[in-house]
Scaffold this motif. Structure first.
Motif, PDB file in Angstrom:
ATOM      1  N   GLU A 258     -13.085  -1.927   2.878  1.00  0.00           N
ATOM      2  CA  GLU A 258     -12.670  -2.316   4.236  1.00  0.00           C
ATOM      3  C   GLU A 258     -11.170  -2.574   4.155  1.00  0.00           C
ATOM      4  O   GLU A 258     -10.709  -3.123   3.145  1.00  0.00           O
ATOM      5  CB  GLU A 258     -13.349  -3.640   4.641  1.00  0.00           C
ATOM      6  N   LEU A 259     -10.443  -2.177   5.169  1.00  0.00           N
ATOM      7  CA  LEU A 259      -8.980  -2.383   5.203  1.00  0.00           C
ATOM      8  C   LEU A 259      -8.629  -3.197   6.449  1.00  0.00           C
ATOM      9  O   LEU A 259      -9.181  -2.972   7.536  1.00  0.00           O
ATOM     10  CB  LEU A 259      -8.257  -1.026   5.288  1.00  0.00           C
ATOM     11  N   ILE A 260      -7.704  -4.148   6.252  1.00  0.00           N
ATOM     12  CA  ILE A 260      -7.031  -4.781   7.396  1.00  0.00           C
ATOM     13  C   ILE A 260      -5.532  -4.662   7.121  1.00  0.00           C
ATOM     14  O   ILE A 260      -5.081  -5.034   6.029  1.00  0.00           O
ATOM     15  CB  ILE A 260      -7.413  -6.276   7.546  1.00  0.00           C
ATOM     16  N   ALA A 261      -4.788  -4.116   8.061  1.00  0.00           N
ATOM     17  CA  ALA A 261      -3.325  -3.966   7.874  1.00  0.00           C
ATOM     18  C   ALA A 261      -2.677  -3.997   9.255  1.00  0.00           C
ATOM     19  O   ALA A 261      -2.165  -2.987   9.752  1.00  0.00           O
ATOM     20  CB  ALA A 261      -3.018  -2.647   7.163  1.00  0.00           C
ATOM     21  N   LEU A 262      -2.730  -5.168   9.884  1.00  0.00           N
ATOM     22  CA  LEU A 262      -2.334  -5.262  11.295  1.00  0.00           C
ATOM     23  C   LEU A 262      -0.830  -5.373  11.470  1.00  0.00           C
ATOM     24  O   LEU A 262      -0.192  -6.233  10.853  1.00  0.00           O
ATOM     25  CB  LEU A 262      -3.014  -6.481  11.938  1.00  0.00           C
ATOM     26  N   PRO A 263      -0.242  -4.514  12.325  1.00  0.00           N
ATOM     27  CA  PRO A 263       1.178  -4.672  12.658  1.00  0.00           C
ATOM     28  C   PRO A 263       1.376  -5.910  13.523  1.00  0.00           C
ATOM     29  O   PRO A 263       0.445  -6.367  14.195  1.00  0.00           O
ATOM     30  CB  PRO A 263       1.510  -3.404  13.451  1.00  0.00           C
ATOM     31  N   LEU A 264       2.600  -6.438  13.511  1.00  0.00           N
ATOM     32  CA  LEU A 264       2.971  -7.518  14.441  1.00  0.00           C
ATOM     33  C   LEU A 264       3.197  -6.871  15.815  1.00  0.00           C
ATOM     34  O   LEU A 264       3.524  -5.681  15.895  1.00  0.00           O
ATOM     35  CB  LEU A 264       4.248  -8.203  13.954  1.00  0.00           C
ATOM     36  N   ALA A 265       3.028  -7.626  16.873  1.00  0.00           N
ATOM     37  CA  ALA A 265       3.159  -7.051  18.229  1.00  0.00           C
ATOM     38  C   ALA A 265       4.643  -7.066  18.623  1.00  0.00           C
ATOM     39  O   ALA A 265       5.063  -7.765  19.553  1.00  0.00           O
ATOM     40  CB  ALA A 265       2.325  -7.859  19.219  1.00  0.00           C
ATOM     41  N   ILE A 266       5.441  -6.262  17.921  1.00  0.00           N
ATOM     42  CA  ILE A 266       6.893  -6.257  18.163  1.00  0.00           C
ATOM     43  C   ILE A 266       7.216  -5.250  19.276  1.00  0.00           C
ATOM     44  O   ILE A 266       7.079  -4.034  19.088  1.00  0.00           O
ATOM     45  CB  ILE A 266       7.682  -5.869  16.894  1.00  0.00           C
ATOM     46  N   GLU A 267       7.622  -5.771  20.393  1.00  0.00           N
ATOM     47  CA  GLU A 267       7.897  -4.934  21.581  1.00  0.00           C
ATOM     48  C   GLU A 267       8.978  -3.893  21.251  1.00  0.00           C
ATOM     49  O   GLU A 267      10.023  -4.232  20.676  1.00  0.00           O
ATOM     50  CB  GLU A 267       8.419  -5.859  22.696  1.00  0.00           C
ATOM     51  N   GLY A 268       8.661  -2.605  21.508  1.00  0.00           N
ATOM     52  CA  GLY A 268       9.693  -1.570  21.414  1.00  0.00           C
ATOM     53  C   GLY A 268      10.039  -1.104  20.008  1.00  0.00           C
ATOM     54  O   GLY A 268      10.957  -0.298  19.818  1.00  0.00           O
ATOM     55  N   ALA A 269       9.287  -1.585  19.007  1.00  0.00           N
ATOM     56  CA  ALA A 269       9.710  -1.334  17.612  1.00  0.00           C
ATOM     57  C   ALA A 269       9.253   0.026  17.076  1.00  0.00           C
ATOM     58  O   ALA A 269       8.243   0.572  17.511  1.00  0.00           O
ATOM     59  CB  ALA A 269       9.187  -2.442  16.699  1.00  0.00           C
ATOM     60  N   ASP A 270      10.006   0.482  16.044  1.00  0.00           N
ATOM     61  CA  ASP A 270       9.710   1.761  15.368  1.00  0.00           C
ATOM     62  C   ASP A 270       8.819   1.553  14.150  1.00  0.00           C
ATOM     63  O   ASP A 270       8.420   2.508  13.484  1.00  0.00           O
ATOM     64  CB  ASP A 270      11.013   2.431  14.920  1.00  0.00           C
ATOM     65  N   GLY A 271       8.515   0.288  13.853  1.00  0.00           N
ATOM     66  CA  GLY A 271       7.658  -0.021  12.699  1.00  0.00           C
ATOM     67  C   GLY A 271       7.410  -1.514  12.665  1.00  0.00           C
ATOM     68  O   GLY A 271       7.992  -2.261  13.453  1.00  0.00           O
ATOM     69  N   SER A 272       6.516  -1.925  11.766  1.00  0.00           N
ATOM     70  CA  SER A 272       6.258  -3.363  11.630  1.00  0.00           C
ATOM     71  C   SER A 272       5.763  -3.694  10.228  1.00  0.00           C
ATOM     72  O   SER A 272       4.924  -2.953   9.684  1.00  0.00           O
ATOM     73  CB  SER A 272       5.183  -3.803  12.621  1.00  0.00           C
ATOM     74  N   PRO A 273       6.275  -4.804   9.686  1.00  0.00           N
ATOM     75  CA  PRO A 273       5.653  -5.288   8.446  1.00  0.00           C
ATOM     76  C   PRO A 273       4.177  -5.577   8.701  1.00  0.00           C
ATOM     77  O   PRO A 273       3.789  -5.921   9.830  1.00  0.00           O
ATOM     78  CB  PRO A 273       6.412  -6.588   8.170  1.00  0.00           C
ATOM     79  N   VAL A 274       3.345  -5.381   7.679  1.00  0.00           N
ATOM     80  CA  VAL A 274       1.919  -5.729   7.780  1.00  0.00           C
ATOM     81  C   VAL A 274       1.513  -6.455   6.509  1.00  0.00           C
ATOM     82  O   VAL A 274       2.126  -6.282   5.451  1.00  0.00           O
ATOM     83  CB  VAL A 274       1.013  -4.481   7.932  1.00  0.00           C
ATOM     84  N   ARG A 275       0.505  -7.314   6.593  1.00  0.00           N
ATOM     85  CA  ARG A 275      -0.128  -7.861   5.394  1.00  0.00           C
ATOM     86  C   ARG A 275      -1.379  -7.013   5.176  1.00  0.00           C
ATOM     87  O   ARG A 275      -2.360  -7.134   5.940  1.00  0.00           O
ATOM     88  CB  ARG A 275      -0.508  -9.327   5.587  1.00  0.00           C
ATOM     89  N   ALA A 276      -1.344  -6.112   4.252  1.00  0.00           N
ATOM     90  CA  ALA A 276      -2.460  -5.187   4.017  1.00  0.00           C
ATOM     91  C   ALA A 276      -3.389  -5.772   2.951  1.00  0.00           C
ATOM     92  O   ALA A 276      -2.939  -6.199   1.876  1.00  0.00           O
ATOM     93  CB  ALA A 276      -1.931  -3.835   3.575  1.00  0.00           C
ATOM     94  N   VAL A 277      -4.676  -5.813   3.296  1.00  0.00           N
ATOM     95  CA  VAL A 277      -5.691  -6.300   2.351  1.00  0.00           C
ATOM     96  C   VAL A 277      -6.893  -5.359   2.397  1.00  0.00           C
ATOM     97  O   VAL A 277      -7.150  -4.711   3.426  1.00  0.00           O
ATOM     98  CB  VAL A 277      -6.143  -7.742   2.691  1.00  0.00           C
ATOM     99  N   ILE A 278      -7.588  -5.263   1.265  1.00  0.00           N
ATOM    100  CA  ILE A 278      -8.808  -4.429   1.211  1.00  0.00           C
ATOM    101  C   ILE A 278      -9.921  -5.212   0.510  1.00  0.00           C
ATOM    102  O   ILE A 278      -9.664  -6.107  -0.301  1.00  0.00           O
ATOM    103  CB  ILE A 278      -8.573  -3.092   0.459  1.00  0.00           C
TER     104      ILE A 278
END
Ligand SMILES: N[C@@H](CC(=O)c1ccccc1NC=O)C(=O)O
Ligand SMILES: [Zn+2]
Ligand SMILES: [Zn+2]
Length: 209
Positions: free
Chosen positions: A186-206
């Protein structure tokens, strides 16, 4: 039966971490100390949205592409398969075919061994342009990789990024798989809800299934 523990596959965000050449270095610092405020320490971070483990929004390489706040969060939660493709200069249909990834929604590629996160890698495995159509054929929606990019460091055409995007495959970069066994998770790797962004840091866990 006791569920297995979650495994962190994220790069630690540290002031010493390497970032993309010329990009904004990562920095955490205290803006105010408890002594100054009389109650709390308050920190601040300065970072590129591509520092460490992160997702790319299509807007990163396609000016008309979706931005982070427009992404479908279902992409970033669910079953994933880790496969070991260490030792290749580049990975495409030919290297992936033997793994039989039919029906795998999220594919995480292990390509690195002993990566030093304080040094930007001189060489890293990249994806070839035929990877997008192949992954679409197999039903893959999210491609995760343990490298700083799916394209070479000097790429301007970003052919792998566009190939993935044209085939509805989204991108997770700089994951850490060195201690992870190939298999289903199972993977969780949620982006932050950064308005207008081209990318986002995520805390990825499996978590092993
Ligand atoms: N993680 C990024 C790296 C990248 O493309 C990049 C990041 C900062 C500044 C320039 C970049 N790319 C091309 O010039 C990527 O999405 O591949
Ligand atoms: Zn990126
Ligand atoms: Zn990228």
């Amino acid at each position: 039966m006791e569920k297995k523990k979650w495994i962190d596959i994220s790069q630690p965000l540290t002031n010493e971490m390497a970032v993309w050449p010329g990009d904004t270095p990562f920095s955490f610092q205290l803006s105010y100390t408890k002594e100054q405020t009389g109650s709390v320490n308050i920190g601040q971070i300065t970072t590129s949205v591509h520092s460490g483990t992160h997702i790319d929004a299509p807007f990163h390489f396609d000016h008309e592409g979706k931005k982070v706040h427009e992404l479908d969060i279902d992409l970033y939660i669910g079953t994933a398969r880790v496969i070991d493709v260490t030792g290749y200069e580049s990975v495409g249909r030919a290297e992936l075919e033997p793994f039989g990834i039919e029906g795998v929604p999220r594919l995480l590629l292990r390509t690195m061994t002993d990566r030093d996160l304080t040094v930007f890698p001189e060489k890293y495995t990249v994806l070839r342009e035929d990877v997008g159509p192949y992954l679409k054929e197999k039903g893959v929606r999210l491609l995760g990789i343990d490298t700083p990019s799916v394209d070479p460091v000097d790429s301007k055409k970003m052919l792998a990024h566009h190939s993935l995007h044209e085939n509805d495959v989204f991108i997770l970069e700089n994951i850490v798989l060195e201690k992870v066994e190939p298999g289903n998770y199972e993977l969780i790797a949620l982006p932050l809800a950064i308005e207008g962004a081209d990318g986002s840091p995520v805390r990825a866990v499996i978590r092993p299934i």
